[in-house]
Design a protein around this motif. Sequence first.
Motif, PDB file in Angstrom:
ATOM      1  N   HIS A 125       0.848  -1.210   0.000  1.00  0.00           N
ATOM      2  CA  HIS A 125       0.000   0.000   0.000  1.00  0.00           C
ATOM      3  C   HIS A 125       0.880   1.256   0.000  1.00  0.00           C
ATOM      4  O   HIS A 125       1.813   1.368   0.794  1.00  0.00           O
ATOM      5  N   GLY A 126       0.575   2.195  -0.894  1.00  0.00           N
ATOM      6  CA  GLY A 126       1.455   3.344  -1.096  1.00  0.00           C
ATOM      7  C   GLY A 126       1.693   4.216   0.118  1.00  0.00           C
ATOM      8  O   GLY A 126       2.776   4.770   0.306  1.00  0.00           O
ATOM      9  N   GLU A 127       0.669   4.331   0.972  1.00  0.00           N
ATOM     10  CA  GLU A 127       0.764   5.287   2.080  1.00  0.00           C
ATOM     11  C   GLU A 127       1.652   4.817   3.223  1.00  0.00           C
ATOM     12  O   GLU A 127       1.992   5.615   4.099  1.00  0.00           O
ATOM     13  N   LEU A 165       5.719  -0.862  -4.753  1.00  0.00           N
ATOM     14  CA  LEU A 165       4.949   0.111  -3.978  1.00  0.00           C
ATOM     15  C   LEU A 165       3.765   0.633  -4.783  1.00  0.00           C
ATOM     16  O   LEU A 165       3.944   1.155  -5.892  1.00  0.00           O
ATOM     17  N   GLY A 166       2.561   0.499  -4.224  1.00  0.00           N
ATOM     18  CA  GLY A 166       1.382   1.112  -4.827  1.00  0.00           C
ATOM     19  C   GLY A 166       1.461   2.616  -4.651  1.00  0.00           C
ATOM     20  O   GLY A 166       2.402   3.135  -4.042  1.00  0.00           O
ATOM     21  N   TYR A 167       0.451   3.345  -5.200  1.00  0.00           N
ATOM     22  CA  TYR A 167       0.524   4.795  -5.007  1.00  0.00           C
ATOM     23  C   TYR A 167      -0.857   5.425  -4.887  1.00  0.00           C
ATOM     24  O   TYR A 167      -1.143   6.463  -5.483  1.00  0.00           O
TER      25      TYR A 167
ATOM     26  N   MET B  27       5.398   3.069 -12.236  1.00  0.00           N
ATOM     27  CA  MET B  27       4.892   3.700 -11.011  1.00  0.00           C
ATOM     28  C   MET B  27       6.049   4.259 -10.191  1.00  0.00           C
ATOM     29  O   MET B  27       5.994   5.369  -9.668  1.00  0.00           O
ATOM     30  N   ARG B  31       7.170   8.226  -9.299  1.00  0.00           N
ATOM     31  CA  ARG B  31       7.401   8.579  -7.892  1.00  0.00           C
ATOM     32  C   ARG B  31       8.768   9.249  -7.722  1.00  0.00           C
ATOM     33  O   ARG B  31       8.897  10.253  -7.011  1.00  0.00           O
ATOM     34  N   TYR B  66      -3.632   6.931 -10.095  1.00  0.00           N
ATOM     35  CA  TYR B  66      -3.231   6.739  -8.699  1.00  0.00           C
ATOM     36  C   TYR B  66      -3.188   8.086  -7.977  1.00  0.00           C
ATOM     37  O   TYR B  66      -2.559   9.036  -8.452  1.00  0.00           O
ATOM     38  N   HIS B  67      -3.868   8.145  -6.809  1.00  0.00           N
ATOM     39  CA  HIS B  67      -4.101   9.436  -6.149  1.00  0.00           C
ATOM     40  C   HIS B  67      -2.854  10.159  -5.665  1.00  0.00           C
ATOM     41  O   HIS B  67      -2.881  11.361  -5.457  1.00  0.00           O
ATOM     42  N   MET B  68      -1.775   9.434  -5.408  1.00  0.00           N
ATOM     43  CA  MET B  68      -0.641  10.070  -4.725  1.00  0.00           C
ATOM     44  C   MET B  68       0.275  10.867  -5.657  1.00  0.00           C
ATOM     45  O   MET B  68       1.194  11.541  -5.203  1.00  0.00           O
ATOM     46  N   TYR B  69       0.041  10.768  -6.951  1.00  0.00           N
ATOM     47  CA  TYR B  69       0.831  11.600  -7.879  1.00  0.00           C
ATOM     48  C   TYR B  69       0.247  13.000  -7.911  1.00  0.00           C
ATOM     49  O   TYR B  69      -0.972  13.191  -7.813  1.00  0.00           O
ATOM     50  N   MET B 124      -5.423   5.012   4.623  1.00  0.00           N
ATOM     51  CA  MET B 124      -3.987   4.797   4.535  1.00  0.00           C
ATOM     52  C   MET B 124      -3.558   3.447   5.104  1.00  0.00           C
ATOM     53  O   MET B 124      -2.382   3.094   5.033  1.00  0.00           O
ATOM     54  N   THR B 134       0.134  11.930   6.266  1.00  0.00           N
ATOM     55  CA  THR B 134       1.488  11.682   5.790  1.00  0.00           C
ATOM     56  C   THR B 134       2.120  13.016   5.400  1.00  0.00           C
ATOM     57  O   THR B 134       1.416  13.963   5.040  1.00  0.00           O
ATOM     58  N   ASN B 137       4.197  12.047   1.333  1.00  0.00           N
ATOM     59  CA  ASN B 137       3.942  10.647   0.981  1.00  0.00           C
ATOM     60  C   ASN B 137       4.924   9.673   1.635  1.00  0.00           C
ATOM     61  O   ASN B 137       4.907   8.486   1.315  1.00  0.00           O
TER      62      ASN B 137
END
Lengths: 421, 170
Positions: A125-127, A165-167, B27, B31, B66-69, B124, B134, B137
Amino acid sequence: MSGPVIFNTLEFDQPWTLDNYLKVGGYQALRKILTEKIAPEAIIAEVKTSALRGRGGAGFPTGLKWSFMPRTYKGDKYIVCNTDEGEPGTCKDWYILRYNPHALIEGMAIAAYTMGVKTGYNYVHGEIFEAYERMEAACEEARAAGYLGKNILGFDFEFDLHNHLGYGAYICGEETALLESIEGKKGQPRFKPPFPASFGLYGKPTTINNTETFASIPYIVREGGQKFLELGRPNSGGTKLFSVSGHVNNPGNFELPMGTPFAKLLELAGGVRHGHKLKAVIPGGSSMPVLPGEIMMETDMDYDSIQKAGSYLGSGAVIVMDDTVCMVKALERLAYFYFEESCGQCTPCREGTGWLYRIIHRIEHGQGKPEDLDLLLSLCDNIAGRTICALGDAAAWPVQGMLKHYRHEFEYHIEHKRCLV
Amino acid sequence: MLSDHVIAQIERELKKYPAEQRQSAVMAALRFVQDEKGWIANDDIAAVADYLGMAKMAVYEVATFYHMYKLKPMGKHTLTVCTNLSCQLMGANETLAYLENKLGIGLNEVTADGQFSLREAECMGACIDAPLMTVNNRRLCARLTPEKIDRILAKLSAGGELASGEENVR
């Protein structure tokens, strides 16, 4: 809280190190199968005896799943660990990576030996980046000590494990979406069949298990499937990791025998906060139907008992809500989650999750109509079971559960334009 | 253009996958770019596509799925707060309001000095330590209180960094 199967290194200052894992019998199971050249069929039989069921939420028998892999297939095959833990309430696998990563590595190495696989991936899980870093370090440690790589422990057995790693995409916890993601694509679930055992990662035979499932394997091989089974109950073998979050005094992860009464788990989690009254519990992660507190206080934490009570054990994530919680507001948040996380591939889910959210949102904000509740249930019927993956079901079940037990709160909201609590 | 540092990181990542599956590193590549420059521009997407032998559109799909980008410039430090149910029960909405008030910005905005931006996240996977956020990230900050948030913001404002696990203790 420590336990015999997975949280067995917690007494140490640094529970995650190889040295400490070795002190509690770590890697003995792997050494045993390599030394004694135990037949893969015998390992699968042992796992079947243990009654270990998939710990990610679906509860599929692990030994049976392993037997689906074509052992004689000549090309590449893969095993994949699903640590994409994003089901609200669930955070047990995070603790495995943080505190006992070698149990996962050993479990995957045994699985690789059993299914004739040379490469494994662990999707994180990315977090939880810090846990990913710890897992990367643990793999390095295992490689340097000869537990991963070529000629493991000097035997003609090769297996390497890599972390991916997911994101930020809940849907990647769905196993075929996860495979797409490792392949470097959007995480959209695949239509099944074909199942991953015949067409998985890069189109090759693949077995995907949850982190806790793999991490239970060393104990089963070391101590025997029967002993694992007897830790729990028939049809619910072993211990289970329970994540208890929400309105308790001592939220935490607990390793307990399957079949432990919920009342005992609640007590270990410090009881309901500040003397409030227990109102409701989501017993298996946010997708599982909610149950009233008084039903849960009479229920044991295993697959069959919770199903009998009207919900599912799921991932074992227990969300506790006290008497201050407005169920409309709670459901509004969950509905938003499924709306946000729908991958958009299937129309019933893409459109239906937004529809569910907007209706619950308007009820919460005093604009609900009396016919909205039947409309919600009708929408659920048109989402659940009509999509490629289970996210549609996961979006519908919480709505159905809430309306089954707390319909009066929704009616009150619609009529009086405010909370009952 | 990808920096030498990012290329070195991508090369390490590529070793995890079969030689013909370069796309599997996309991915991670995105990152690494984001960690270096704070966000991902269309030029970066094109550079990653070239390097991995992918169609630009395929990289863009990943960057937007993907949300974290982050596909637009954000603050030097991005604070991401989970507001899902377990966190909501433990006061995450109040946590978010405290941060908005303290920083003088709303979600997806940047402070005037360019130091901070705020985002909201779905689960999370650390629900027993709610409420939580976080930082960039990478660092999970658990069981947030106003005092703890003040301490974290002061440290970051002064140019400091959080060590692994520093604010993830009970």
